[in-house]
Design a protein around this motif. Structure first.
Motif: not given
Length: 158
Positions: A13-16, A21-23, A42-45, A53-54
């Motif tokens: 689940q990508l965050i820019g 939110d990039l889906g 970076v994987c946050t969880s 990930c962001k």
């Protein structure tokens, strides 16, 4: 925290970079995007599927970890020894030394060695030093006269 190629999930689940939110994106595509933008993925969880990930600017993760380690470190107490018959130049040197230690975030233990009837002179010296250091440090407790020394601890102002 898992970074870049160490992320093993097929999709993320990508965050820019700016929080948009990039889906859900395949991991390979997310890594390619990170490489193109010269940032880290970076994987946050790892608790959800797909893992969130962001995109974070390169080196920011390392800097954040270093800052966290610095905050965890306990302040040290460094001792500065003086005598009641201190010369003006030596006094200035010791004062600058104490200022440098306090600015670094550590506490200073000012110790004046005394013999005989020098107790009052030692107390006056410490009071003068405390006045001079008042802008960057605060005394933890009162001046303690005991036997052969006068002691006061100065903590940095947070």
């Amino acid at each position: 925290m898992i970074i870049n190629n160490k992320i093993k999930a097929a999709e993320v689940q990508l965050i820019g970079i700016d929080g948009e939110d990039l889906g859900i994106v395949p991991t390979s595509e997310a890594l390619a995007m990170a490489k193109k933008l010269k940032v880290d993925l970076v994987c946050t969880s790892l608790m959800s599927s797909p893992p969130p990930c962001k995109l974070v600017r390169a080196g920011a993760v390392k800097e954040e970890a270093q800052q966290a380690r610095k905050r965890e470190q306990k302040a040290k107490v460094k001792e500065i020894r003086l005598t009641p018959q201190i010369e003006e130049h030596d006094y200035e040197t010791k004062k600058q030394q104490a200022e440098r230690i306090l600015r670094a975030g550590d506490a200073v233990l000012l110790v004046v060695r005394i013999s005989g009837k020098e107790g009052e002179k030692a107390k006056k010296l410490l009071e003068e030093l405390l006045r001079d250091l008042a802008s960057i440090g605060v005394k933890q407790s009162g001046i303690q006269l005991s036997g052969k020394q006068a002691v006061v601890q100065v903590n940095p102002i947070a």
